[in-house]
Design an enzyme around this catalytic site. Sequence first.
Site, PDB file in Angstrom:
ATOM      1  N   ASP A 187       0.855  -1.039   0.000  1.00  0.00           N
ATOM      2  CA  ASP A 187       0.200   0.082  -0.030  1.00  0.00           C
ATOM      3  C   ASP A 187       0.655   1.099  -0.140  1.00  0.00           C
ATOM      4  O   ASP A 187       2.249   1.112   0.124  1.00  0.00           O
ATOM      5  CB  ASP A 187      -0.976  -0.203   1.203  1.00  0.00           C
TER       6      ASP A 187
HETATM    7  C1  BGC Z   1      -5.102   2.973   0.117  1.00  0.00           C
HETATM    8  C2  BGC Z   1      -5.467   1.989  -0.645  1.00  0.00           C
HETATM    9  C3  BGC Z   1      -5.501   2.523  -2.026  1.00  0.00           C
HETATM   10  C4  BGC Z   1      -4.096   3.325  -2.420  1.00  0.00           C
HETATM   11  C5  BGC Z   1      -3.970   3.694  -3.794  1.00  0.00           C
HETATM   12  C6  BGC Z   1      -3.988   3.838  -0.197  1.00  0.00           C
HETATM   13  O1  BGC Z   1      -3.948   5.010   0.768  1.00  0.00           O
HETATM   14  O2  BGC Z   1      -4.872   2.505   1.635  1.00  0.00           O
HETATM   15  O3  BGC Z   1      -6.704   1.332  -0.438  1.00  0.00           O
HETATM   16  O4  BGC Z   1      -5.552   1.355  -2.994  1.00  0.00           O
HETATM   17  O5  BGC Z   1      -3.962   4.424  -1.379  1.00  0.00           O
HETATM   18  O6  BGC Z   1      -4.857   4.819  -3.843  1.00  0.00           O
END
Ligand code: BGC
Length: 745
Positions: free
Chosen positions: A297
């Site tokens: 993530d």
């Molecule tokens: C979130 C994810 C998301 C990613 C990309 C992160 O901050 O936790 O769920 O897919 O950002 O946008």
Amino acid sequence: MKKYFLIIAVFVSAISLKAQKVDLNQKKVDAILAKMTLEEKVGQMTQITLGVVGTQTDGEINPEALKDAIIKHKVGSILNVTNHALTVDQWHNLLTKIADEAKNTRLKIPVLYGLDGIHGQTYTLESTLFPQNIGMAATRNLELAKAVTKVAAKELRASGVRWNFATVLDCGRQPLWSRFPETYGEDVFIGKTMGAAVIKAYEEDGLNKTTAVASCMKHFLGYSASRNGKDRTPIYLPEIEMREYYLPQFREAVKAGASSVMINSSIINGMPVHASKYLLTDILRKELGFNGVAVSDWEDIKRVYAWHHVASTPREAVAMCVNAGVDMSMVPSDFTFYDLLIEAVQKKEVSMARIDEAVKRILMLKMKLGLFDNPYPEENAKANFGKAEYQTLALDAAHEAMTLLKNQDNVLPLSKSKKYLVVGPGAQSISALNGCWSYTWQGKEEQWYPKDSKTILQTIKEKVGEKNVLTTTAKGFESPENFDADALTKSAKNADAIILCLGENAYAESPGNIADLALDENQQLLAKAAIATGKPIILVLTEGRPRFITNIEPKINGILMAYWSGKKTAEAIADVLFGDYNPNGKLPFSYPRSSGEIVLYDRKPAEDIREVFNDDVHTGYNPLFAFGTGLSYTNFTYSNLKLSTKNLTGDNNLQVSVMVSNTGKMDGKQTVELYSRDLYASISPDMKRLRAFQKIDLKAGESKTVSFTLNKNDLAFVNTSLKTVTEAGAFKVMIGDLSDEFQYK
Ligand code: BGC
């Protein structure tokens, strides 16, 4: 007979064709890998955000920065938007530039673009947004969940994007958590069945088809179990609990064919999940058999060093996470991962075999998505964008999400010939009907929503006519007029009833952190002013998680939970309020009374007991509204509960059937839910577990028999040896107000 042979032959050859294709893809991947340098491999494992190669103008690329990313750093994947959603054409332009640049690399490996299409395609203007997962869970309708997912897939693909960071499989057992609306609620069975159906819907047409995208299981594992309810904060999760409530959703999603997984940003029992070989390799790969791409993530590899202090240098963090099983790093704002991983391999902190394994998975995904054949946005996919039928589907989904929690003295449905005062911050807000991931990450900027999005005030006016609607509200959730209690008191004199629109404006992730589940004070004051008028009050809640309404609830006559149900939320609300749609949503969580009474429906027996001076007081499960609450304008009664046997043995099946009758005056839909309870077990058993459900249509006066088939696996639990077992003994099965018992041997 001949016909059957033919069918079997066609079937067998289809399977072997598929196997050959995989084999062929594997050969192609191996051939590319054999030519790759270490730098090219590590580049494939690097994912950056669009901002790194974008400009101040949304949708525009900075050609120098793009060259730096793709040619110099050999980046294999890009994600995100810079600020807000783009048009389909802007996406095509942008992705074409990226694909062009990738053609200038030595091996011409295409770039894989990923986006968060969380409840529809978030980041394309004019896309159709549907209910958040929490609302979809309320529909209890797997076919509907699949249908809306297929639209999301088509609209992503039409925008040129073939990888979607969805669906969220985190179990919503902590209502404070700001990502609660992205979950399917507190129940494991709904989460695993709907989650798997959605994963399948994204991918089942075949990833090289213009109607499919690669899905992503989020966020492995236990992300939602944050101890203090704040996003990305520590989790303490005993493995027995992890396996019982948080892992099954991922197990089913892997079986459903998920192509990728995103890792939980946080720490479990002190260990960053990104650095946990036990979770990422032993459980995810070996036990669940997952073979797709594991992406980190946002910035989370860096945070193993910077936030969690488990690695003492950024390079150590990179090595730990890659060794644990992360294949791709969502770095995403620089190239540090690229530099550090090259160094780590050179210093033998990460083996070449591990790099090859990760890169193979990434190349395989690109191969399956057809990117090697055509890395450009597919022109013919555009035809699947914005079809009129998606609006109908959005209304169907919003309708089925609507959950009627209270209807004292049948105050609802409302008459269309009376006068209503519509008040509260939700009345003229679009963002408070859609929530997170709606044209922007936070979903708050209404200028990006489709111009034909409606507010609750508008749809109520459409039902009863302008002259029958009074309001004290203004556009936008936060406008001070929306909280003007004096204006409410004055206007109420001329109204027959008050429609009070409260809840939460949109938020996503950490900006949605709150210190208290209590409704904001200004909303509480408004509710009290409404109560003081003595007029009947209908409360419409548009919110992503349950905010306490315990102190106002006794004086409210009707309560409709609308969640954040997407484009057609306002239409669905008005249809339910005025009787043009018979509500059938069921609450996918326990609506708590207060912070000291957050008890889930599948609690342990001792959670129902308050010991007072040696007397056990059985308070029972006592939320404000129980899991599964959902009233209708008709009446459903249950009768004739039948079990095919009272002695279930071994691997045999138990058939459970029940007659459901619509004894009211209106046609309706009803979800028939089957719960079981293990009466005594080697660990204290849950009081109740949802094991199956079926949603049926019943005309007024009609009856239907609904049957379920259970076997021992449906009754199983995780024991102290962390094994999933079904122990011999007595079980109870419950449907509606009926129950019966049987023995398992
Ligand atoms: C979130 C994810 C998301 C990613 C990309 C992160 O901050 O936790 O769920 O897919 O950002 O946008």
